[in-house]
Design an enzyme around this catalytic site. Sequence first.
Site, PDB file in Angstrom:
ATOM      1  N   HIS A 103       0.843  -1.206   0.000  1.00 57.55           N
ATOM      2  CA  HIS A 103       0.000   0.000   0.000  1.00 57.55           C
ATOM      3  C   HIS A 103       0.872   1.248   0.000  1.00 57.55           C
ATOM      4  O   HIS A 103       2.065   1.185   0.284  1.00 57.55           O
ATOM      5  CB  HIS A 103      -0.906   0.016   1.239  1.00 57.55           C
ATOM      6  CG  HIS A 103      -0.155   0.179   2.539  1.00 57.55           C
ATOM      7  ND1 HIS A 103       0.508  -0.866   3.151  1.00 57.55           N
ATOM      8  CD2 HIS A 103       0.046   1.253   3.332  1.00 57.55           C
ATOM      9  CE1 HIS A 103       1.075  -0.434   4.261  1.00 57.55           C
ATOM     10  NE2 HIS A 103       0.819   0.858   4.391  1.00 57.55           N
ATOM     11  N   ASP A 105       0.387   5.084   1.952  1.00 57.66           N
ATOM     12  CA  ASP A 105      -0.434   5.544   3.071  1.00 57.66           C
ATOM     13  C   ASP A 105      -1.490   6.539   2.624  1.00 57.66           C
ATOM     14  O   ASP A 105      -1.241   7.404   1.785  1.00 57.66           O
ATOM     15  CB  ASP A 105       0.465   6.178   4.142  1.00 57.66           C
ATOM     16  CG  ASP A 105       1.347   5.140   4.809  1.00 57.66           C
ATOM     17  OD1 ASP A 105       0.908   3.983   4.932  1.00 57.66           O
ATOM     18  OD2 ASP A 105       2.483   5.489   5.185  1.00 57.66           O
ATOM     19  N   HIS A 255       4.726   0.215   0.324  1.00 56.83           N
ATOM     20  CA  HIS A 255       5.405  -0.533   1.378  1.00 56.83           C
ATOM     21  C   HIS A 255       4.450  -1.553   1.984  1.00 56.83           C
ATOM     22  O   HIS A 255       3.256  -1.534   1.729  1.00 56.83           O
ATOM     23  CB  HIS A 255       5.981   0.410   2.437  1.00 56.83           C
ATOM     24  CG  HIS A 255       4.958   1.260   3.117  1.00 56.83           C
ATOM     25  ND1 HIS A 255       4.476   2.430   2.565  1.00 56.83           N
ATOM     26  CD2 HIS A 255       4.301   1.108   4.278  1.00 56.83           C
ATOM     27  CE1 HIS A 255       3.588   2.962   3.370  1.00 56.83           C
ATOM     28  NE2 HIS A 255       3.447   2.176   4.424  1.00 56.83           N
ATOM     29  N   ARG A 271       6.429   6.841  13.941  1.00 56.99           N
ATOM     30  CA  ARG A 271       6.281   7.352  12.571  1.00 56.99           C
ATOM     31  C   ARG A 271       5.822   8.796  12.555  1.00 56.99           C
ATOM     32  O   ARG A 271       4.876   9.158  13.252  1.00 56.99           O
ATOM     33  CB  ARG A 271       5.267   6.512  11.793  1.00 56.99           C
ATOM     34  CG  ARG A 271       5.264   6.822  10.304  1.00 56.99           C
ATOM     35  CD  ARG A 271       4.146   6.105   9.576  1.00 56.99           C
ATOM     36  NE  ARG A 271       3.021   7.007   9.391  1.00 56.99           N
ATOM     37  CZ  ARG A 271       1.854   6.646   8.863  1.00 56.99           C
ATOM     38  NH1 ARG A 271       1.637   5.397   8.496  1.00 56.99           N
ATOM     39  NH2 ARG A 271       0.894   7.531   8.712  1.00 56.99           N
TER      40      ARG A 271
HETATM   41  C1  OGA Z   1       3.250   2.481   8.128  1.00 60.22           C
HETATM   42  C2  OGA Z   1       3.479   1.067   7.809  1.00 60.22           C
HETATM   43  C3  OGA Z   1       4.978  -0.772   8.145  1.00 60.22           C
HETATM   44  C4  OGA Z   1       5.661  -1.427   9.269  1.00 60.22           C
HETATM   45  O1  OGA Z   1       3.810   2.951   9.130  1.00 60.22           O
HETATM   46  O2  OGA Z   1       2.538   3.170   7.380  1.00 60.22           O
HETATM   47  O3  OGA Z   1       2.839   0.561   6.919  1.00 60.22           O
HETATM   48  O4  OGA Z   1       6.444  -2.362   9.015  1.00 60.22           O
HETATM   49  N1  OGA Z   1       4.425   0.455   8.516  1.00 60.22           N
HETATM   50  O5  OGA Z   1       5.409  -1.055  10.422  1.00 60.22           O
HETATM   51 MN    MN Z   2       1.743   2.198   5.778  1.00 66.81          MN
END
Ligand code: OGA
Ligand code: MN
Length: 284
Positions: A103, A105, A255, A271
């Site tokens: 995906h 975000d 990702h 994040r």
């Molecule tokens: C995000 C995500 C992936 C992870 O933070 O948007 O998809 O491995 N993270 O935590």
């Molecule tokens: Mn994500």
Amino acid sequence: MLELRPITEGIGTEVLGIDVTEKISNTDFDRIYEAWIDTTILLIRGQDMTPDQHVDFTRRFGEVFSYTRSKFNEQERPEILVLSNITKNGKPIGSPYSGRVWHSDGAYLENPPAGSMLYAREVPPVGGDTWFGNMFGAYEALPEELKARIEDLKVVISRVRSRPYNYPDRPAPTEQERAEWVDVSHPMVRVHEVSGRKALNVGGNVPWRIEGMSEDESAPLITFLQEVAVLPRFTYRHRWQVGDIILWDNRSAMHRATPYDETGTRRLMHRTTITGARSVRPAA
Ligand code: OGA
Ligand code: MN
């Protein structure tokens, strides 16, 4: 001294020789920023930053914002989204489940974020890796005929329809959410605001629809493109170490999280997210 090194032939740049909590000159920063725009993800290892420093460093790349549910935000810095399986007084300290299908975000938003900076604070011994895929590479690899065919297509993204794919652990959307979550449409070939380069925007294993077609009619082309998008040569699986930072360009990279032992091990990630509304680099 600053050094930039490709992560793989198909995606990413590792940034070496910097401490993100110290002053980074404009000249160095420009090189880092360009590598981000060109190669879609940056990896910076061995960093030790507080939530404040995390937000400050993110700000050099763009305006920081938050679009996710506030209950998973870091108490002192609401700009930080906590991803974790850890509980405190019986309550999760962060979102326990981050996108396990390919995906980008906030794809369902009118203005999806420009990027996110993920910082590893605690990592399980095995699993909890994150995959990244370069959507410039995926687009450029398409035959010219196919590029021409998809040039003006739009994808229709339904947050309601995507929910069970992206978050199988969450309850089905409520009546109210269904009413609020309107579909959005975006170009299938996304022109990057900064570089003008084209990136494939087809989502992952989620039933996106092509505008003007039903989901069934869209499926053959969409699923084909979704498979091309994540061919191994454009992807990279990151095995996290504590202190790693990855900044992805959400306009040109997809990702995907991978599973880990959530009952026996701990994972704690912070994040920050950069707004997609601003298209040029902010002044330092
Ligand atoms: C995000 C995500 C992936 C992870 O933070 O948007 O998809 O491995 N993270 O935590
Ligand atoms: Mn994500």
